[in-house]
Design a protein around this motif. Structure first.
Motif, PDB file in Angstrom:
ATOM      1  N   MET A 109      17.297  45.831  50.856  1.00 32.97           N
ATOM      2  CA  MET A 109      17.264  44.500  50.175  1.00 32.97           C
ATOM      3  C   MET A 109      16.057  44.556  49.235  1.00 32.97           C
ATOM      4  SD  MET A 109      19.234  41.796  52.278  1.00 32.97           S
ATOM      5  CE  MET A 109      19.060  40.550  51.291  1.00 32.97           C
ATOM      6  N   GLY A 110      15.221  45.587  49.481  1.00 34.53           N
ATOM      7  CA  GLY A 110      13.884  45.580  48.753  1.00 34.53           C
ATOM      8  C   GLY A 110      12.725  44.873  49.746  1.00 34.53           C
ATOM      9  N   PHE A 111      12.984  44.568  50.706  1.00 35.49           N
ATOM     10  CA  PHE A 111      11.908  44.011  51.734  1.00 35.49           C
ATOM     11  C   PHE A 111      11.122  45.161  52.343  1.00 35.49           C
ATOM     12  CE2 PHE A 111      12.938  39.619  52.918  1.00 35.49           C
ATOM     13  CZ  PHE A 111      13.927  39.303  51.931  1.00 35.49           C
ATOM     14  N   GLU A 158       3.093  37.465  52.565  1.00 36.02           N
ATOM     15  CA  GLU A 158       2.617  36.875  51.012  1.00 36.02           C
ATOM     16  C   GLU A 158       2.755  35.489  50.875  1.00 36.02           C
ATOM     17  OE1 GLU A 158       0.469  39.638  49.786  1.00 36.02           O
ATOM     18  OE2 GLU A 158       1.150  38.458  48.055  1.00 36.02           O
ATOM     19  N   CYS A 159       4.136  35.107  50.950  1.00 35.27           N
ATOM     20  CA  CYS A 159       4.702  33.754  50.514  1.00 35.27           C
ATOM     21  C   CYS A 159       4.774  32.872  51.830  1.00 35.27           C
ATOM     22  CB  CYS A 159       5.833  33.769  49.607  1.00 35.27           C
ATOM     23  SG  CYS A 159       7.238  34.619  50.356  1.00 35.27           S
ATOM     24  N   LYS A 160       4.759  33.452  53.023  1.00 30.39           N
ATOM     25  CA  LYS A 160       4.849  32.814  54.120  1.00 30.39           C
ATOM     26  C   LYS A 160       6.400  32.116  54.617  1.00 30.39           C
ATOM     27  CE  LYS A 160       0.262  33.264  54.723  1.00 30.39           C
ATOM     28  NZ  LYS A 160      -0.143  34.378  55.532  1.00 30.39           N
ATOM     29  N   ASN A 161       7.236  32.846  53.589  1.00 27.92           N
ATOM     30  CA  ASN A 161       8.486  32.294  54.022  1.00 27.92           C
ATOM     31  C   ASN A 161       9.143  33.044  55.133  1.00 27.92           C
ATOM     32  OD1 ASN A 161       9.207  30.322  51.992  1.00 27.92           O
ATOM     33  ND2 ASN A 161       9.085  31.674  50.381  1.00 27.92           N
ATOM     34  N   ASN A 168      10.597  39.752  46.718  1.00 28.81           N
ATOM     35  CA  ASN A 168      10.047  39.283  45.705  1.00 28.81           C
ATOM     36  C   ASN A 168       8.591  39.554  45.747  1.00 28.81           C
ATOM     37  OD1 ASN A 168      10.679  37.705  43.275  1.00 28.81           O
ATOM     38  ND2 ASN A 168      10.780  35.552  44.556  1.00 28.81           N
ATOM     39  N   CYS A 169       7.965  39.545  46.779  1.00 33.17           N
ATOM     40  CA  CYS A 169       6.432  39.780  46.769  1.00 33.17           C
ATOM     41  C   CYS A 169       6.032  41.190  46.726  1.00 33.17           C
ATOM     42  CB  CYS A 169       5.806  39.157  48.315  1.00 33.17           C
ATOM     43  SG  CYS A 169       6.050  37.309  48.016  1.00 33.17           S
ATOM     44  N   ASN A 170       7.217  42.084  47.241  1.00 37.56           N
ATOM     45  CA  ASN A 170       7.008  43.292  47.265  1.00 37.56           C
ATOM     46  C   ASN A 170       6.981  44.040  45.908  1.00 37.56           C
ATOM     47  OD1 ASN A 170       6.546  45.853  48.362  1.00 37.56           O
ATOM     48  ND2 ASN A 170       8.706  46.273  48.752  1.00 37.56           N
ATOM     49  N   LYS A 171       7.831  43.285  44.909  1.00 32.28           N
ATOM     50  CA  LYS A 171       8.013  43.698  43.592  1.00 32.28           C
ATOM     51  C   LYS A 171       6.698  43.844  42.740  1.00 32.28           C
ATOM     52  CE  LYS A 171      11.789  41.485  42.190  1.00 32.28           C
ATOM     53  NZ  LYS A 171      12.541  40.633  41.489  1.00 32.28           N
TER      54      LYS A 171
END
Lengths: 122, 122
Positions: free
Chosen positions: A101-103, B81-84, B118-121
């Motif tokens: 999933m890109g994680f 990164e985003c702590k989610n 998201n943060c990995n991108k």
DNA sequence: TCCTTATCAGTAATAGTTCCTATTATTATT
DNA sequence: AATAATAATAGGAACTATTACTGATAAGGA
């Protein structure tokens, strides 16, 4: 981070021990070498070593933290009866789905709770 | 086990909430309904509900226990990164190896640390 | 309704962990 | 080797999540 005999002794002990130890077990063991070491010092250095990734930690249900000098990743099994902690290799493709999933998985913590083979027999 | 408004309120709250809650979060929430409920009562009932399997608990690294009214277990992914915190289903046969050795897995906790898609991108 | 007793509120106690401060020891510099 | 700068220490007090205790309350059966 300065090199101190206290931290060295703590790390050496955790690496020499094949079991997981609580902070107070580390404290008792290191006190043999350094009789007047402080429990606060033990906690502070366990924290430092954790942050540097030189040791890892496991939380069990008995509300105290256990530390492990073997950092190569493995799963932990905590027995609710005998309170022993067992190591297991991690299934390699466990997080393939997440990768896809890109994680980016940088670290993983896997803990199983239950009864070990011995206690389960009874 | 008698039915009390205290335990009912605790269980209802945990089921209505989609996050894991600490005992004191449960306490604060239930106090809106039952202002003079005692923290001890919250702990006792969380223990009861756990024993009955109506809720589950997760120990995190911040030394307090989190409770969850959703009993189907799942893995967590914590983004650095985003702590989610993301939920993932658990791989079903992850602990087959352990079962085969006669161990009884009653509960498992899987936490991945890394960067979310998201943060990995970036 | 009354009785039994599980459950409760309130509070004190416990225990693992963290924080604080004067002192000590490590490391870099002279 | 001596000195200075300061990170780390010992010891103990403080903090905080949780548990234990006690007299009062209320759930649920008779």
């Amino acid at each position: 981070m300065r090199e101190t005999k206290q931290r060295t002794a703590i790390l050496e002990f955790l690496r020499s021990k094949r079991q997981h130890c609580s902070a107070s077990e580390v404290y008792d063991a290191v006190r043999v070498k350094i009789p007047n070491i402080s429990l606060g010092t033990v906690y502070r250095n366990l924290g430092n070593l954790l942050e540097k990734g030189e040791i890892i930690s496991v939380e069990t249900s008995d509300k105290c933290v256990y530390y492990d000098g073997f950092t190569s990743s493995h799963a932990h099994f905590v027995c609710s009866e005998c309170k022993n902690i067992f190591d297991f290799p991690l299934t390699l493709d466990a997080h393939k789905e997440i990768d896809d999933m890109g994680f980016l998985v940088e670290n993983e913590r896997v803990v199983y709770y239950g009864k070990c083979a011995n206690c389960n027999k009874k």
